[in-house]
Design a protein around this motif. Sequence first.
Motif, mmCIF file in Angstrom:
data_model
loop_
_atom_site.group_PDB
_atom_site.id
_atom_site.type_symbol
_atom_site.label_atom_id
_atom_site.label_comp_id
_atom_site.label_asym_id
_atom_site.label_seq_id
_atom_site.Cartn_x
_atom_site.Cartn_y
_atom_site.Cartn_z
ATOM 1 N N ALA A 23 0.828 -1.205 0.000
ATOM 2 C CA ALA A 23 0.000 0.000 0.000
ATOM 3 C C ALA A 23 0.862 1.254 0.000
ATOM 4 C CB ALA A 23 -0.934 -0.012 1.214
ATOM 5 N N ILE A 24 1.915 1.245 0.802
ATOM 6 C CA ILE A 24 2.795 2.411 0.875
ATOM 7 C C ILE A 24 3.566 2.591 -0.435
ATOM 8 C CG2 ILE A 24 4.817 3.384 2.032
ATOM 9 C CD1 ILE A 24 3.833 2.039 4.607
ATOM 10 N N LEU A 25 4.131 1.490 -0.968
ATOM 11 C CA LEU A 25 4.920 1.583 -2.195
ATOM 12 C C LEU A 25 4.068 2.027 -3.384
ATOM 13 C CD1 LEU A 25 7.242 -1.566 -1.947
ATOM 14 C CD2 LEU A 25 7.857 0.839 -1.604
ATOM 15 N N SER A 26 2.857 1.504 -3.482
ATOM 16 C CA SER A 26 1.987 1.893 -4.597
ATOM 17 C C SER A 26 1.593 3.362 -4.498
ATOM 18 C CB SER A 26 0.738 1.011 -4.630
ATOM 19 O OG SER A 26 -0.052 1.194 -3.472
ATOM 20 N N ALA A 27 1.343 3.836 -3.278
ATOM 21 C CA ALA A 27 0.989 5.242 -3.094
ATOM 22 C C ALA A 27 2.165 6.155 -3.429
ATOM 23 C CB ALA A 27 0.528 5.478 -1.656
ATOM 24 N N VAL A 28 3.370 5.736 -3.031
ATOM 25 C CA VAL A 28 4.578 6.521 -3.345
ATOM 26 C C VAL A 28 4.793 6.570 -4.860
ATOM 27 C CG1 VAL A 28 7.093 6.538 -3.174
ATOM 28 C CG2 VAL A 28 5.706 6.138 -1.129
ATOM 29 N N ALA A 29 4.676 5.416 -5.521
ATOM 30 C CA ALA A 29 4.870 5.365 -6.972
ATOM 31 C C ALA A 29 3.868 6.252 -7.692
ATOM 32 C CB ALA A 29 4.747 3.925 -7.465
ATOM 33 N N LEU A 30 2.619 6.220 -7.250
ATOM 34 C CA LEU A 30 1.569 6.975 -7.930
ATOM 35 C C LEU A 30 1.679 8.470 -7.674
ATOM 36 C CD1 LEU A 30 -1.006 6.510 -9.677
ATOM 37 C CD2 LEU A 30 -2.305 6.623 -7.546
ATOM 38 N N ASN A 31 1.834 8.851 -6.405
ATOM 39 C CA ASN A 31 1.768 10.266 -6.040
ATOM 40 C C ASN A 31 3.084 11.017 -6.185
ATOM 41 O OD1 ASN A 31 -0.928 10.020 -5.450
ATOM 42 N ND2 ASN A 31 -0.623 9.705 -3.261
ATOM 43 N N LEU A 32 4.206 10.292 -6.235
ATOM 44 C CA LEU A 32 5.500 10.965 -6.358
ATOM 45 C C LEU A 32 6.124 10.811 -7.743
ATOM 46 C CD1 LEU A 32 5.117 10.972 -3.245
ATOM 47 C CD2 LEU A 32 7.582 10.605 -3.052
ATOM 48 N N PHE A 33 5.595 9.876 -8.547
ATOM 49 C CA PHE A 33 6.190 9.652 -9.868
ATOM 50 C C PHE A 33 5.156 9.669 -10.993
ATOM 51 C CE2 PHE A 33 9.199 7.799 -6.872
ATOM 52 C CZ PHE A 33 10.396 8.354 -7.307
ATOM 53 N N PHE A 34 4.129 8.820 -10.915
ATOM 54 C CA PHE A 34 3.197 8.692 -12.035
ATOM 55 C C PHE A 34 2.366 9.947 -12.250
ATOM 56 C CE2 PHE A 34 3.205 3.896 -11.066
ATOM 57 C CZ PHE A 34 4.321 3.720 -11.852
ATOM 58 N N GLN A 35 1.701 10.396 -11.205
ATOM 59 C CA GLN A 35 0.837 11.566 -11.354
ATOM 60 C C GLN A 35 1.616 12.834 -11.697
ATOM 61 O OE1 GLN A 35 -2.132 10.375 -11.940
ATOM 62 N NE2 GLN A 35 -3.334 11.272 -10.272
ATOM 63 N N PRO A 36 2.696 13.168 -10.959
ATOM 64 C CA PRO A 36 3.455 14.381 -11.326
ATOM 65 C C PRO A 36 4.095 14.298 -12.710
ATOM 66 C CG PRO A 36 3.985 13.677 -9.092
ATOM 67 C CD PRO A 36 3.202 12.566 -9.717
ATOM 68 N N GLY A 37 4.491 13.084 -13.138
ATOM 69 C CA GLY A 37 5.137 12.931 -14.439
ATOM 70 C C GLY A 37 4.183 12.682 -15.573
ATOM 71 N N HIS A 38 2.872 12.659 -15.282
ATOM 72 C CA HIS A 38 1.831 12.376 -16.281
ATOM 73 C C HIS A 38 2.097 11.031 -16.969
ATOM 74 C CE1 HIS A 38 0.283 16.426 -15.716
ATOM 75 N NE2 HIS A 38 1.513 16.890 -15.904
ATOM 76 N N VAL A 39 2.483 10.059 -16.156
ATOM 77 C CA VAL A 39 2.740 8.699 -16.629
ATOM 78 C C VAL A 39 1.639 7.803 -16.096
ATOM 79 C CG1 VAL A 39 4.336 6.745 -16.573
ATOM 80 C CG2 VAL A 39 5.229 9.081 -16.673
ATOM 81 N N TYR A 40 1.096 6.970 -16.974
ATOM 82 C CA TYR A 40 0.011 6.082 -16.553
ATOM 83 C C TYR A 40 0.581 4.752 -16.094
ATOM 84 C CZ TYR A 40 -3.227 9.513 -18.284
ATOM 85 O OH TYR A 40 -3.926 10.677 -18.457
ATOM 86 N N SER A 41 0.151 4.356 -14.930
ATOM 87 C CA SER A 41 0.665 3.146 -14.292
ATOM 88 C C SER A 41 0.167 1.897 -15.002
ATOM 89 C CB SER A 41 0.227 3.118 -12.821
ATOM 90 O OG SER A 41 0.615 1.919 -12.206
ATOM 91 N N SER A 42 0.650 0.754 -14.548
ATOM 92 C CA SER A 42 0.190 -0.520 -15.089
ATOM 93 C C SER A 42 -1.124 -0.932 -14.428
ATOM 94 C CB SER A 42 1.251 -1.602 -14.842
ATOM 95 O OG SER A 42 1.515 -1.729 -13.459
ATOM 96 N N GLY A 43 -1.818 -1.846 -15.091
ATOM 97 C CA GLY A 43 -2.993 -2.496 -14.509
ATOM 98 C C GLY A 43 -4.145 -1.572 -14.203
ATOM 99 N N ILE A 44 -4.895 -1.973 -13.192
ATOM 100 C CA ILE A 44 -6.087 -1.231 -12.793
ATOM 101 C C ILE A 44 -5.733 0.153 -12.271
ATOM 102 C CG2 ILE A 44 -8.016 -1.218 -11.162
ATOM 103 C CD1 ILE A 44 -8.391 -3.092 -13.479
#
Length: 290
Positions: A23-44
């Motif tokens: 839960a922590i790692l997914s939140a870090v990946a999404l909020n610190l990398f994917f969302q700010p970088g406008h990158v769409y994550s894998s899966g759901i």
Amino acid sequence: MNLIRNISVEKLMQKFSASVVYAILSAVALNLFFQPGHVYSSGITGLAQIFTTLSVNIIGQNLPVSITLYLLNLPLLILAWFKIGKQFTIYTVLTVTLSSVFIHIIPQYTLATDPIINAIFGGAIMGSGIGYALRSGISSGGTDIISLYIRKKTGRQVGNISLIFNGVIVIVAGILFGWQYMFYSLLTIFVSSRVTDAIYTKQRKLQATIVTKNPEVVIQALHELLHRGVTVVNSAEGGYSHIDMTLLITIITQAEYQEFKYIMKTVDPHAFVSIVENVKVLGRFVEDEA
């Protein structure tokens, strides 16, 4: 009974801690990398990002990713309940819930503006979380559930299966928002899937050869605790001691190895055990429900 109880408590704590870590790692990946970088994550998670982006045009309100992620997981959790296992699904519900909560409470922060950097590091962090969760016998939800279901039927690796599903998702993102986002997201998916396969070792099978004076107690423990069959070779003789021994052969998964070691140290600490890694198995080999 004490052996069974100790292993059950240990597995319970391992699964719960894995849910928190993912839960922590997914939140870090999404909020610190994917969302700010406008990158769409894998899966759901990536699909949830797409729905969140489109929500303003569809309903006139920006739905948080944490909400769309939880809603998209609901039908897949039903699939997991009926096709993968009830305990597996319970832990997955916990993992999805914790993930949505951490995504909601951890603020977005831009560490880097380069989308390639965000794609690589975000993918590595997300893949680490997914691999650790799967290795601990839980799922991060989403396409992991579909991948695990197909793997149980075909034996294919989870990362490769996820790569196919995730490719479809990022193509949709490319069509809707621009092809450059598709390429960044494909890089994320590739990194994430490689890290997942590197960490998730349950699909690797080990052959354990046991030389023991107490075959019955060892066989009973392996049957009751790991639910593994055992091939028995009687009348083996120690080359030095010339004492009659019994040779036991069984196949376990990498995820069961620590449990197997604990069992052997408890029921027969004087047994000689050799392990062969990455064996190929033909015939019936049933994996647990996780």
